[in-house]
Design a protein around this motif. Structure first.
Motif, PDB file in Angstrom:
ATOM      1  N   ALA A   1       5.962  -7.125   3.863  1.00  0.00           N
ATOM      2  CA  ALA A   1       5.168  -5.894   3.871  1.00  0.00           C
ATOM      3  C   ALA A   1       3.838  -6.094   4.603  1.00  0.00           C
ATOM      4  O   ALA A   1       3.382  -5.231   5.364  1.00  0.00           O
ATOM      5  CB  ALA A   1       4.927  -5.405   2.448  1.00  0.00           C
ATOM      6  N   LEU A   2       3.196  -7.218   4.385  1.00  0.00           N
ATOM      7  CA  LEU A   2       1.927  -7.491   5.053  1.00  0.00           C
ATOM      8  C   LEU A   2       2.098  -7.680   6.553  1.00  0.00           C
ATOM      9  O   LEU A   2       1.176  -7.391   7.345  1.00  0.00           O
ATOM     10  CB  LEU A   2       1.276  -8.734   4.441  1.00  0.00           C
ATOM     11  N   LEU A   3       3.269  -8.173   6.953  1.00  0.00           N
ATOM     12  CA  LEU A   3       3.525  -8.365   8.384  1.00  0.00           C
ATOM     13  C   LEU A   3       3.919  -7.071   9.085  1.00  0.00           C
ATOM     14  O   LEU A   3       4.132  -7.071  10.313  1.00  0.00           O
ATOM     15  CB  LEU A   3       4.623  -9.416   8.577  1.00  0.00           C
ATOM     16  N   GLY A   4       4.056  -5.980   8.324  1.00  0.00           N
ATOM     17  CA  GLY A   4       4.319  -4.693   8.962  1.00  0.00           C
ATOM     18  C   GLY A   4       5.596  -4.023   8.555  1.00  0.00           C
ATOM     19  O   GLY A   4       5.859  -2.899   9.015  1.00  0.00           O
ATOM     20  N   SER A   5       6.402  -4.622   7.716  1.00  0.00           N
ATOM     21  CA  SER A   5       7.653  -4.006   7.290  1.00  0.00           C
ATOM     22  C   SER A   5       7.359  -3.074   6.121  1.00  0.00           C
ATOM     23  O   SER A   5       7.432  -3.481   4.963  1.00  0.00           O
ATOM     24  CB  SER A   5       8.675  -5.085   6.896  1.00  0.00           C
ATOM     25  N   ARG A   6       7.040  -1.825   6.414  1.00  0.00           N
ATOM     26  CA  ARG A   6       6.638  -0.862   5.396  1.00  0.00           C
ATOM     27  C   ARG A   6       7.455   0.410   5.543  1.00  0.00           C
ATOM     28  O   ARG A   6       8.035   0.687   6.599  1.00  0.00           O
ATOM     29  CB  ARG A   6       5.150  -0.541   5.514  1.00  0.00           C
ATOM     30  N   THR A   7       7.440   1.195   4.461  1.00  0.00           N
ATOM     31  CA  THR A   7       8.175   2.461   4.477  1.00  0.00           C
ATOM     32  C   THR A   7       7.352   3.535   5.194  1.00  0.00           C
ATOM     33  O   THR A   7       6.118   3.488   5.216  1.00  0.00           O
ATOM     34  CB  THR A   7       8.483   2.911   3.049  1.00  0.00           C
ATOM     35  N   THR A   8       8.062   4.508   5.742  1.00  0.00           N
ATOM     36  CA  THR A   8       7.423   5.599   6.511  1.00  0.00           C
ATOM     37  C   THR A   8       7.669   6.958   5.894  1.00  0.00           C
ATOM     38  O   THR A   8       7.350   7.990   6.495  1.00  0.00           O
ATOM     39  CB  THR A   8       7.968   5.594   7.942  1.00  0.00           C
ATOM     40  N   GLY A   9       8.223   7.044   4.709  1.00  0.00           N
ATOM     41  CA  GLY A   9       8.554   8.319   4.076  1.00  0.00           C
ATOM     42  C   GLY A   9       7.378   8.932   3.357  1.00  0.00           C
ATOM     43  O   GLY A   9       6.259   8.382   3.332  1.00  0.00           O
ATOM     44  N   PRO A  10       7.618  10.033   2.703  1.00  0.00           N
ATOM     45  CA  PRO A  10       6.536  10.744   2.003  1.00  0.00           C
ATOM     46  C   PRO A  10       5.986   9.982   0.799  1.00  0.00           C
ATOM     47  O   PRO A  10       4.890  10.297   0.327  1.00  0.00           O
ATOM     48  CB  PRO A  10       7.207  12.044   1.560  1.00  0.00           C
ATOM     49  N   ALA A  11       6.712   8.994   0.277  1.00  0.00           N
ATOM     50  CA  ALA A  11       6.218   8.235  -0.876  1.00  0.00           C
ATOM     51  C   ALA A  11       5.156   7.218  -0.499  1.00  0.00           C
ATOM     52  O   ALA A  11       4.573   6.567  -1.369  1.00  0.00           O
ATOM     53  CB  ALA A  11       7.376   7.536  -1.579  1.00  0.00           C
ATOM     54  N   GLY A  12       4.908   7.033   0.758  1.00  0.00           N
ATOM     55  CA  GLY A  12       3.870   6.119   1.179  1.00  0.00           C
ATOM     56  C   GLY A  12       4.422   4.810   1.729  1.00  0.00           C
ATOM     57  O   GLY A  12       5.623   4.510   1.584  1.00  0.00           O
ATOM     58  N   PRO A  13       3.550   4.016   2.376  1.00  0.00           N
ATOM     59  CA  PRO A  13       4.021   2.781   3.024  1.00  0.00           C
ATOM     60  C   PRO A  13       4.399   1.667   2.058  1.00  0.00           C
ATOM     61  O   PRO A  13       5.045   0.700   2.441  1.00  0.00           O
ATOM     62  CB  PRO A  13       2.829   2.390   3.893  1.00  0.00           C
ATOM     63  N   TRP A  14       3.974   1.788   0.809  1.00  0.00           N
ATOM     64  CA  TRP A  14       4.239   0.693  -0.148  1.00  0.00           C
ATOM     65  C   TRP A  14       5.331   1.044  -1.171  1.00  0.00           C
ATOM     66  O   TRP A  14       5.529   0.309  -2.132  1.00  0.00           O
ATOM     67  CB  TRP A  14       2.950   0.349  -0.902  1.00  0.00           C
ATOM     68  N   ALA A  15       6.021   2.138  -0.962  1.00  0.00           N
ATOM     69  CA  ALA A  15       7.051   2.553  -1.942  1.00  0.00           C
ATOM     70  C   ALA A  15       8.194   1.540  -2.005  1.00  0.00           C
ATOM     71  O   ALA A  15       8.660   1.158  -3.102  1.00  0.00           O
ATOM     72  CB  ALA A  15       7.586   3.943  -1.579  1.00  0.00           C
ATOM     73  N   GLY A  16       8.672   1.111  -0.845  1.00  0.00           N
ATOM     74  CA  GLY A  16       9.765   0.133  -0.838  1.00  0.00           C
ATOM     75  C   GLY A  16       9.350  -1.189  -1.464  1.00  0.00           C
ATOM     76  O   GLY A  16      10.118  -1.816  -2.230  1.00  0.00           O
ATOM     77  N   LEU A  17       8.110  -1.638  -1.164  1.00  0.00           N
ATOM     78  CA  LEU A  17       7.625  -2.895  -1.752  1.00  0.00           C
ATOM     79  C   LEU A  17       7.497  -2.772  -3.263  1.00  0.00           C
ATOM     80  O   LEU A  17       7.851  -3.710  -4.008  1.00  0.00           O
ATOM     81  CB  LEU A  17       6.275  -3.262  -1.137  1.00  0.00           C
ATOM     82  N   ALA A  18       7.030  -1.598  -3.760  1.00  0.00           N
ATOM     83  CA  ALA A  18       6.883  -1.402  -5.200  1.00  0.00           C
ATOM     84  C   ALA A  18       8.236  -1.493  -5.895  1.00  0.00           C
ATOM     85  O   ALA A  18       8.374  -2.127  -6.958  1.00  0.00           O
ATOM     86  CB  ALA A  18       6.216  -0.053  -5.474  1.00  0.00           C
ATOM     87  N   LEU A  19       9.272  -0.853  -5.301  1.00  0.00           N
ATOM     88  CA  LEU A  19      10.598  -0.930  -5.904  1.00  0.00           C
ATOM     89  C   LEU A  19      11.109  -2.363  -5.954  1.00  0.00           C
ATOM     90  O   LEU A  19      11.658  -2.813  -6.984  1.00  0.00           O
ATOM     91  CB  LEU A  19      11.564  -0.042  -5.113  1.00  0.00           C
ATOM     92  N   ARG A  20      10.943  -3.074  -4.869  1.00  0.00           N
ATOM     93  CA  ARG A  20      11.430  -4.452  -4.824  1.00  0.00           C
ATOM     94  C   ARG A  20      10.687  -5.345  -5.810  1.00  0.00           C
ATOM     95  O   ARG A  20      11.285  -6.210  -6.468  1.00  0.00           O
ATOM     96  CB  ARG A  20      11.308  -4.998  -3.405  1.00  0.00           C
ATOM     97  N   LEU A  21       9.371  -5.181  -5.929  1.00  0.00           N
ATOM     98  CA  LEU A  21       8.611  -6.028  -6.862  1.00  0.00           C
ATOM     99  C   LEU A  21       8.990  -5.731  -8.314  1.00  0.00           C
ATOM    100  O   LEU A  21       9.054  -6.641  -9.151  1.00  0.00           O
ATOM    101  CB  LEU A  21       7.113  -5.807  -6.653  1.00  0.00           C
ATOM    102  N   VAL A  22       9.241  -4.446  -8.631  1.00  0.00           N
ATOM    103  CA  VAL A  22       9.661  -4.118  -9.998  1.00  0.00           C
ATOM    104  C   VAL A  22      10.985  -4.805 -10.326  1.00  0.00           C
ATOM    105  O   VAL A  22      11.163  -5.380 -11.404  1.00  0.00           O
ATOM    106  CB  VAL A  22       9.779  -2.588 -10.156  1.00  0.00           C
ATOM    107  N   LEU A  23      11.916  -4.750  -9.371  1.00  0.00           N
ATOM    108  CA  LEU A  23      13.207  -5.406  -9.612  1.00  0.00           C
ATOM    109  C   LEU A  23      13.066  -6.932  -9.621  1.00  0.00           C
ATOM    110  O   LEU A  23      13.783  -7.616 -10.369  1.00  0.00           O
ATOM    111  CB  LEU A  23      14.203  -4.973  -8.541  1.00  0.00           C
ATOM    112  N   ASP A  24      12.156  -7.463  -8.801  1.00  0.00           N
ATOM    113  CA  ASP A  24      11.919  -8.918  -8.834  1.00  0.00           C
ATOM    114  C   ASP A  24      11.429  -9.355 -10.209  1.00  0.00           C
ATOM    115  O   ASP A  24      11.910 -10.353 -10.775  1.00  0.00           O
ATOM    116  CB  ASP A  24      10.895  -9.305  -7.767  1.00  0.00           C
ATOM    117  N   VAL A  25      10.484  -8.619 -10.776  1.00  0.00           N
ATOM    118  CA  VAL A  25       9.948  -8.971 -12.095  1.00  0.00           C
ATOM    119  C   VAL A  25      11.028  -8.804 -13.164  1.00  0.00           C
ATOM    120  O   VAL A  25      11.111  -9.590 -14.120  1.00  0.00           O
ATOM    121  CB  VAL A  25       8.713  -8.110 -12.409  1.00  0.00           C
TER     122      VAL A  25
END
Length: 396
Positions: free
Chosen positions: A33-57
């Protein structure tokens, strides 16, 4: 039940490895995510990272609730693919820096853990669903199929290998411990049997000699005219009686009865030893008559020693219970068997020696005779007195 108990037992090492793996994949997700792999939808650029971190935890609970965590992974992977169809860029980041954007990076950890903790049919069904979502056979490509199998099939096989290896090592340890316990038990049994054999030999050999000593000391005490000699004989007699009492107690402590073949004792010349036994009893004041017929040289040594022991035990009992009687010892050496008969006339038992008997002499003698296939009979005679008869086969 045993399998479930093993599954519930999670050592500290397994917990540490799970936490380390989760931190590793969560760190990779943050790095992408920090290197630029972010989401572009209406939920914001960190939506995909948030989902992945929740599942990681959530994977941290895989050891306690593996099925629930697996369902969460299936739901997360399904949400990624559904969002890409309905609203591209909502949960799937772009550009793709590493891996497959439609799969969760922590999937290998979940698959590996769940097949180790829960080896059930339902578990493999869930792993199969994850494999389908990872390989996407409805839109196949070399990248998705190979990468999907790599992150699901390989971890599953590795997990089953680790389980099989742990079970094998546990079985080997259990077998080694059981073998060690059995060896200790066998060693203790061997020591107990050896103590019993030593006790029987002590009874057979020492009791005979000590009883002769007591009888001779008593004879000296009666016939001596010197007070000093009588006192010395009395002391010797008392010491012999005490030795017999202590020997009887010691035989009881060690086992008192034979549980196997006695060690080889006795001289190689039984004729001479039988004569010595008779002469020693005669010196103690017992009238013993010995008669030997046949050729003893053709008889095996083991049989000769057993015959010697039969005569020895019978004379020991005569010393205790009929010291004033007449004893006849008849030994016949034949081609098929050696017969031994020791009979004595009725007489009054020695009031000092009689209580020292423990009863193990005839029992041990019967076992020794039985070892070489012989028979032993001992009992009172109809006309009075006592008789010990043994038949010892030669050809065994």
């Amino acid at each position: 039940m045993r399998q479930q108990a093993k599954e519930q037992d999670h050592p500290t090492e397994a917990v540490f490895l799970l936490v380390a793996a989760v931190l590793l994949f969560a760190g990779l997700d943050v790095l992408y995510a920090l290197l630029g792999s972010r989401t572009t939808g209406p939920a914001g650029p960190w939506a995909g990272l948030a989902l992945r971190l929740v599942l990681d935890v959530a994977v941290l609970a895989a050891l306690r609730a593996p099925i629930l965590v697996t369902w969460l992974m299936i739901a997360g992977a399904g949400a990624l693919q559904l969002s890409e169809l309905v609203s591209p860029g909502l949960l799937v980041a772009t550009p793709v820096i590493g891996g497959d954007p439609l799969t969760l990076s922590v999937t290998p950890v979940v698959v590996n853990v769940v097949v180790q903790v829960r080896n059930q049919r339902s578990t493999w069904v869930l792993v199969g669903i994850l494999t389908l979502l990872a390989t996407r056979p409805w839109d196949p490509s070399w990248l998705t199929v190979s990468l999907g199998l790599l992150i699901t099939g390989v971890p599953a096989l590795l997990g089953r290998y680790l389980v099989a290896r742990r079970n094998l090592m546990a079985n080997l340890r259990e077998r080694a411990e059981r073998t060690d316990r059995e060896q200790r038990l066998l060693a203790e049994q061997a020591r107990a049997e050896e103590r019993a054999r030593l006790a029987a030999e002590m009874h057979d050999v020492v009791t005979h000699r000590v009883s002769l000593m007591v009888l001779q000391a008593g004879a000296i005490e009666v016939t001596a005219t010197d007070p000093e000699t009588r006192r010395a004989a009395e002391g010797l007699r008392d010491a012999g009686m005490q030795a017999l009492d202590e020997l009887r107690d010691l035989v009881g402590v060690f086992g008192g009865e034979r549980t196997g073949e006695s060690p080889s004792v006795g001289p190689p010349a039984p004729r001479v030893e039988l004569r010595e036994l008779v002469d020693a009893s005669g010196a103690a004041g017992v009238d013993v008559r010995l008669r030997c017929t046949g050729d003893a040289d053709a008889v095996p040594v083991a049989v000769l020693r057993t015959a010697h022991r039969v005569v020895q035990e019978a004379l020991t009992n005569v010393h205790k219970h009929a010291p004033g009687g007449r004893v006849h010892v008849d030994v016949r050496y034949a081609g098929d068997a050696v017969t031994v008969a020791v009979t004595n006339t009725a007489a009054t038992a020695d009031p000092v020696l009689a209580p020292t008997g423990s009863g193990s002499g005839l029992r041990g003698l019967g076992e020794r005779v039985a070892i070489i296939g012989g028979t032993l009979e001992a009992g009172p005679c109809p006309e009075g007195g006592f008789a010990v008869r043994a038949r010892l086969p030669v050809g065994r």
